[in-house]
Design an enzyme around this catalytic site. Structure first.
Site, PDB file in Angstrom:
ATOM      1  CE  LYS A  79      83.440 -77.666 -74.198  1.00  0.00           C
ATOM      2  NZ  LYS A  79      83.569 -76.986 -73.006  1.00  0.00           N
ATOM      3  CB  SER A 149      86.186 -78.664 -70.984  1.00  0.00           C
ATOM      4  OG  SER A 149      85.241 -77.526 -70.953  1.00  0.00           O
ATOM      5  CB  SER A 173      85.550 -74.986 -69.740  1.00  0.00           C
ATOM      6  OG  SER A 173      85.912 -75.806 -68.972  1.00  0.00           O
TER       7      SER A 173
END
Length: 471
Positions: A79, A149, A173
């Site tokens: 990420k 996210s 997330s």
């Protein structure tokens, strides 16, 4: 089957048996990236050249009889909140353009030592502050969001552009994109995995964890990620077990709670039906299902938002003064709103969380895990910001998605989303397994038992204009 279509576990076994080389695997993954990245938009930064170099080194080491472990030669995505030395790490924000870390985050250090291959950094909702990931599309239907996210990680996994990924989870997330993208994602216990070198959203709620196609894949990743790190003040020095030891133990004699409240207050009918069928599958395998009323659930959302909003605004306060015009509007508005929160509201939320943690942990005295829907609804269409429920309530999308995920962040308990169905419109559905503190082993055990009896992890999105199909 092309190498990129293998699960992480299967690819690791093929590499260990010398039937597949890391170079072959990485080339297959990069071909998939070339074919589908324009439509999916999963990556904030691609590092293809470096990935091929790492794969070549792994191939040489393995040929010489030196195997670093199960992740040696496995292509992964990380990420965009997670620092990689020498690679632009933007947190998917214009405010961080040109930010090139000089040191790796703790999880990158661990993966690098394990011999993993880094395909690139996956997109996040800006600074992880949202559930949409606007730059990315859902591979199951690109008219729909990949969740957030960690939407880039979920989309890259579903599109077979990586075999595993790293996400972060403050209010769901990891689990939100796992559910809507049809993959498996585990938020470990708070303090289990170091957050050093990872951009903060809310320091008392942030977690970092693995995402894979199966529970077994996430177990292999967690084995490398877990462990004490004094550089993270929240890191807890507890023994890291062998997560693979109990994966095949089944669920016989386990007591699994089904909530009688909160998680079903508002829920899509197809999602609830898929969840109930999944619970019956575990019951047929010998699990004891027990209906339980979970305590203090009416306080979860107020406490979650009070903590998250205040801490996020505190973290960004200085930068917001300097670069407010570079933040996306939805994130900027939330950061500005957080500065209006009273200190007394924050303190009440801190106290409320302590009471909630105590109440939930007492509830686990008589159960081994909680089973619940990951989300109350499947992936929303791009541009939709609310869900219209049959009772006339219009619920903001972020509230709907966070509502069922936030309890595990507030309590710090390990929670994993596994695929458990697909809607009539072809969108994945997820089931959430929540465990005791630092008992990821049981969570993974339940997930593996369920996946051994179902075929949902074998579903592949039709990225070339086809309908979904079984691998």
């Amino acid at each position: 089957m092309r190498p990129c279509e293998l699960t992480l576990t299967a690819a690791s076994e093929e590499i260990a048996a010398k039937r597949l080389s890391p170079v072959e695997l990485t080339e297959s993954v990069l071909e998939q990236v070339e074919r589908h990245e324009d439509a999916v938009g999963a990556f904030a930064a691609l590092t293809a050249e470096t990935a091929l170099e790492q794969a070549a080194l792994a191939t040489e080491e393995l040929a010489a009889g030196s195997r670093r472990g199960a992740l040696h030669g496995i292509p992964l995505g990380v990420k965009a909140l997670v620092d990689r030395a020498g690679v632009e790490t933007t947190s998917s924000s214009r405010t961080r353009r040109g930010h090139i870390p000089r040191a790796d985050a703790a999880v990158v250090e661990r993966l690098d030592r394990a011999g993993a291959v880094f395909i690139g950094q996956t997109h996040s909702h800006e600074f992880a502050y949202g559930v949409v990931t606007p730059t990315t599309r859902n591979p199951w239907n690109t008219d729909h969001i990949p969740g957030g996210s960690s939407g880039g990680s979920g989309a890259a996994l579903a599109a077979r552009m990586v075999l595993g990924a790293i996400g972060t989870d403050t209010a769901g997330s990891i689990r939100i994109p796992s559910a809507v993208c049809g993959v498996t994602g585990l938020k470990p216990t708070y303090g289990r995995v170091s957050r050093f070198g990872t951009t903060t959203l809310s320091w008392s709620l942030d977690h970092i964890g693995p995402m894979g196609r199966t529970a077994a894949d996430t177990a292999l990743l967690l084995q490398t990620l877990a462990g004490y790190d004094p550089r993270d003040p929240a890191s807890v020095d507890v023994v890291v077990p062998d997560y693979g030891a109990s994966l095949d133990a089944g669920v016989r004699e386990l007591t699994i709670a089904i909530p009688s409240n909160y998680f079903f207050d508002r829920i899509d009918a197809e999602v609830e039906a898929a969840f109930r069928a999944a619970a019956e599958t575990l019951e047929a395998q010998g699990a004891r299902l027990k209906e339980v009323r979970l305590p203090m659930t009416d306080q979860c959302m107020p406490i979650e938002y009070a903590l998250l909003v205040a801490e996020a605004s505190a973290y960004h306060q200085s930068n917001l003064r300097k670069q407010s015009d570079l933040y996306e509007e939805d994130v900027r508005v939330m950061l500005e709103a957080g500065e209006m929160l009273l200190a007394t509201d924050y303190i009440r939320a801190v106290r409320g969380r302590l009471l909630l943690q105590q109440a939930w942990r007492e509830a686990f005295d008589e159960i081994d895990a909680v089973l619940a829907p990951t989300l109350p609804a499947p992936a929303a269409r791009v541009g939709e910001d609310a869900i219209a429920w049959p009772d006339g309530v219009i619920e903001p999308l972020v509230n709907a998605y966070v509502r069922t995920c936030a309890p595990a962040n507030l309590t710090g308990l390990p929670a994993m989303s596994v695929p458990c169905g697909i809607t009539t419109s072809g969108l994945p559905i997820g089931m959430q397994i929540i465990g005791r503190p630092f008992d990821e082993s049981t969570v993974l055990q339940i997930g593996c038992a369920y996946q051994a009896e179902t075929e949902w992890t074998g579903l592949v999105p039709g990225l070339d204009g086809e309908a979904w199909f079984y691998a």
